[in-house]
Design a protein around this motif. Sequence first.
Motif, PDB file in Angstrom:
ATOM      1  N   ALA A   9       0.863  -1.183   0.000  1.00 58.03           N
ATOM      2  CA  ALA A   9       0.000   0.000   0.000  1.00 58.03           C
ATOM      3  C   ALA A   9       0.899   1.233   0.000  1.00 58.03           C
ATOM      4  CB  ALA A   9      -0.909   0.001   1.213  1.00 58.03           C
ATOM      5  N   ILE A  10       0.687   2.138  -0.979  1.00 55.94           N
ATOM      6  CA  ILE A  10       1.548   3.316  -1.065  1.00 55.94           C
ATOM      7  C   ILE A  10       0.789   4.624  -0.853  1.00 55.94           C
ATOM      8  CG2 ILE A  10       3.289   2.237  -2.519  1.00 55.94           C
ATOM      9  CD1 ILE A  10       1.975   3.643  -4.927  1.00 55.94           C
ATOM     10  N   HIS A  11      -0.543   4.598  -0.948  1.00 54.01           N
ATOM     11  CA  HIS A  11      -1.302   5.836  -0.803  1.00 54.01           C
ATOM     12  C   HIS A  11      -2.751   5.516  -0.456  1.00 54.01           C
ATOM     13  CE1 HIS A  11      -2.217  10.052  -1.462  1.00 54.01           C
ATOM     14  NE2 HIS A  11      -3.223   9.706  -2.233  1.00 54.01           N
ATOM     15  N   GLN A  12      -3.320   6.291   0.496  1.00 54.18           N
ATOM     16  CA  GLN A  12      -4.721   6.132   0.869  1.00 54.18           C
ATOM     17  C   GLN A  12      -5.372   7.500   0.947  1.00 54.18           C
ATOM     18  OE1 GLN A  12      -5.392   3.923   4.427  1.00 54.18           O
ATOM     19  NE2 GLN A  12      -3.957   2.314   3.874  1.00 54.18           N
ATOM     20  N   GLN A  13      -6.603   7.585   0.480  1.00 55.87           N
ATOM     21  CA  GLN A  13      -7.361   8.817   0.625  1.00 55.87           C
ATOM     22  C   GLN A  13      -8.841   8.542   0.379  1.00 55.87           C
ATOM     23  OE1 GLN A  13      -5.986  11.689  -2.210  1.00 55.87           O
ATOM     24  NE2 GLN A  13      -7.552  11.170  -3.670  1.00 55.87           N
ATOM     25  N   TYR A  14      -9.673   9.509   0.767  1.00 58.20           N
ATOM     26  CA  TYR A  14     -11.109   9.433   0.535  1.00 58.20           C
ATOM     27  C   TYR A  14     -11.447  10.283  -0.684  1.00 58.20           C
ATOM     28  CZ  TYR A  14     -11.519   7.318   5.123  1.00 58.20           C
ATOM     29  OH  TYR A  14     -11.408   6.470   6.189  1.00 58.20           O
ATOM     30  N   TYR A  51     -24.524  10.388   0.054  1.00 61.12           N
ATOM     31  CA  TYR A  51     -25.121  11.681   0.386  1.00 61.12           C
ATOM     32  C   TYR A  51     -26.030  12.134  -0.738  1.00 61.12           C
ATOM     33  CZ  TYR A  51     -21.855  11.944   4.234  1.00 61.12           C
ATOM     34  OH  TYR A  51     -21.166  11.688   5.388  1.00 61.12           O
ATOM     35  N   GLN A  52     -26.994  12.993  -0.391  1.00 57.66           N
ATOM     36  CA  GLN A  52     -27.946  13.506  -1.373  1.00 57.66           C
ATOM     37  C   GLN A  52     -27.299  14.495  -2.338  1.00 57.66           C
ATOM     38  OE1 GLN A  52     -30.982  12.709  -2.019  1.00 57.66           O
ATOM     39  NE2 GLN A  52     -31.459  11.398  -0.293  1.00 57.66           N
ATOM     40  N   THR A  53     -26.400  15.347  -1.816  1.00 58.46           N
ATOM     41  CA  THR A  53     -25.818  16.389  -2.653  1.00 58.46           C
ATOM     42  C   THR A  53     -24.308  16.227  -2.766  1.00 58.46           C
ATOM     43  OG1 THR A  53     -25.431  17.933  -0.850  1.00 58.46           O
ATOM     44  CG2 THR A  53     -27.604  18.021  -1.914  1.00 58.46           C
ATOM     45  N   ARG A  54     -23.768  16.812  -3.822  1.00 58.82           N
ATOM     46  CA  ARG A  54     -22.334  16.782  -4.057  1.00 58.82           C
ATOM     47  C   ARG A  54     -21.584  17.529  -2.951  1.00 58.82           C
ATOM     48  NH1 ARG A  54     -19.234  18.715  -9.558  1.00 58.82           N
ATOM     49  NH2 ARG A  54     -17.160  18.146  -8.839  1.00 58.82           N
ATOM     50  N   GLU A  55     -22.140  18.645  -2.504  1.00 59.42           N
ATOM     51  CA  GLU A  55     -21.476  19.458  -1.492  1.00 59.42           C
ATOM     52  C   GLU A  55     -21.374  18.723  -0.153  1.00 59.42           C
ATOM     53  OE1 GLU A  55     -19.135  22.562  -0.552  1.00 59.42           O
ATOM     54  OE2 GLU A  55     -19.961  22.072  -2.501  1.00 59.42           O
ATOM     55  N   GLU A  56     -22.397  17.958   0.214  1.00 58.76           N
ATOM     56  CA  GLU A  56     -22.334  17.161   1.445  1.00 58.76           C
ATOM     57  C   GLU A  56     -21.230  16.114   1.355  1.00 58.76           C
ATOM     58  OE1 GLU A  56     -26.877  16.939   3.107  1.00 58.76           O
ATOM     59  OE2 GLU A  56     -26.358  15.730   1.361  1.00 58.76           O
ATOM     60  N   ALA A  57     -21.130  15.449   0.204  1.00 56.68           N
ATOM     61  CA  ALA A  57     -20.080  14.440   0.000  1.00 56.68           C
ATOM     62  C   ALA A  57     -18.701  15.087   0.028  1.00 56.68           C
ATOM     63  CB  ALA A  57     -20.299  13.707  -1.320  1.00 56.68           C
ATOM     64  N   ARG A  58     -18.579  16.235  -0.594  1.00 60.20           N
ATOM     65  CA  ARG A  58     -17.303  16.965  -0.622  1.00 60.20           C
ATOM     66  C   ARG A  58     -16.883  17.352   0.795  1.00 60.20           C
ATOM     67  NH1 ARG A  58     -16.102  22.626  -1.266  1.00 60.20           N
ATOM     68  NH2 ARG A  58     -14.042  22.878  -2.165  1.00 60.20           N
ATOM     69  N   ARG A  59     -17.821  17.845   1.578  1.00 58.51           N
ATOM     70  CA  ARG A  59     -17.534  18.240   2.963  1.00 58.51           C
ATOM     71  C   ARG A  59     -17.045  17.038   3.782  1.00 58.51           C
ATOM     72  NH1 ARG A  59     -22.314  20.434   4.210  1.00 58.51           N
ATOM     73  NH2 ARG A  59     -21.661  22.429   3.378  1.00 58.51           N
ATOM     74  N   GLU A  60     -17.679  15.882   3.593  1.00 53.92           N
ATOM     75  CA  GLU A  60     -17.278  14.675   4.326  1.00 53.92           C
ATOM     76  C   GLU A  60     -15.890  14.195   3.902  1.00 53.92           C
ATOM     77  OE1 GLU A  60     -17.677  11.478   7.059  1.00 53.92           O
ATOM     78  OE2 GLU A  60     -18.472  13.499   6.893  1.00 53.92           O
ATOM     79  N   VAL A  61     -15.576  14.263   2.618  1.00 55.27           N
ATOM     80  CA  VAL A  61     -14.251  13.867   2.129  1.00 55.27           C
ATOM     81  C   VAL A  61     -13.174  14.762   2.742  1.00 55.27           C
ATOM     82  CG1 VAL A  61     -12.768  13.863   0.075  1.00 55.27           C
ATOM     83  CG2 VAL A  61     -14.998  12.753   0.012  1.00 55.27           C
ATOM     84  N   TYR A  62     -13.424  16.050   2.797  1.00 46.14           N
ATOM     85  CA  TYR A  62     -12.462  16.968   3.412  1.00 46.14           C
ATOM     86  C   TYR A  62     -12.255  16.621   4.883  1.00 46.14           C
ATOM     87  CZ  TYR A  62     -11.632  20.259  -0.383  1.00 46.14           C
ATOM     88  OH  TYR A  62     -11.207  20.842  -1.536  1.00 46.14           O
ATOM     89  N   ARG A  63     -13.342  16.328   5.595  1.00 46.08           N
ATOM     90  CA  ARG A  63     -13.236  15.984   7.013  1.00 46.08           C
ATOM     91  C   ARG A  63     -12.429  14.700   7.213  1.00 46.08           C
ATOM     92  NH1 ARG A  63     -15.180  12.833  10.816  1.00 46.08           N
ATOM     93  NH2 ARG A  63     -16.539  11.679   9.435  1.00 46.08           N
ATOM     94  N   LEU A  64     -12.739  13.654   6.425  1.00 50.03           N
ATOM     95  CA  LEU A  64     -12.064  12.365   6.563  1.00 50.03           C
ATOM     96  C   LEU A  64     -10.583  12.438   6.188  1.00 50.03           C
ATOM     97  CD1 LEU A  64     -14.855  10.057   5.138  1.00 50.03           C
ATOM     98  CD2 LEU A  64     -14.105  10.211   7.521  1.00 50.03           C
ATOM     99  N   TRP A  67      -8.408  17.655   5.643  1.00 56.26           N
ATOM    100  CA  TRP A  67      -8.161  18.877   4.897  1.00 56.26           C
ATOM    101  C   TRP A  67      -9.012  20.012   5.461  1.00 56.26           C
ATOM    102  CZ3 TRP A  67      -9.260  16.236  -0.436  1.00 56.26           C
ATOM    103  CH2 TRP A  67      -8.239  15.336  -0.729  1.00 56.26           C
ATOM    104  N   THR A  68      -8.608  21.244   5.197  1.00 56.14           N
ATOM    105  CA  THR A  68      -9.380  22.415   5.612  1.00 56.14           C
ATOM    106  C   THR A  68     -10.464  22.682   4.579  1.00 56.14           C
ATOM    107  OG1 THR A  68      -7.425  23.347   6.657  1.00 56.14           O
ATOM    108  CG2 THR A  68      -9.244  24.858   6.204  1.00 56.14           C
ATOM    109  N   TYR A  69     -11.713  22.691   5.037  1.00 55.49           N
ATOM    110  CA  TYR A  69     -12.849  22.877   4.135  1.00 55.49           C
ATOM    111  C   TYR A  69     -13.180  24.357   4.028  1.00 55.49           C
ATOM    112  CZ  TYR A  69     -17.566  22.692   2.289  1.00 55.49           C
ATOM    113  OH  TYR A  69     -18.682  22.885   1.526  1.00 55.49           O
TER     114      TYR A  69
END
Length: 74
Positions: A9-14, A51-64, A67-69
């Motif tokens: 394994a060389i890289h992990q991300q959401y 998630y229902q919206t793209r922005e909700e999914a984006r916010r969760e990816v940043y949190r996981l 990253w600074t949202y």
Amino acid sequence: MQLRSDMKAIHQQYTYRPLRWRWAVYHETMYRQGDSYPPKLSTIGTKVCEYQTREEARREVYRLNGWTYREKKV
């Protein structure tokens, strides 16, 4: 795909992607097989949530990812 003993394994991300009419968040791990050049790379993704919206999914990816949202400016 089956993991082999020479895969590291060389890289992990959401990440997030559209899934029908919703947005799914995935945990992706990139593997390198052997020491050849160019390297043989494989990625395995596991769905974490939807998630229902793209922005909700984006916010969760940043949190996981830790990253600074920042809100997108319209």
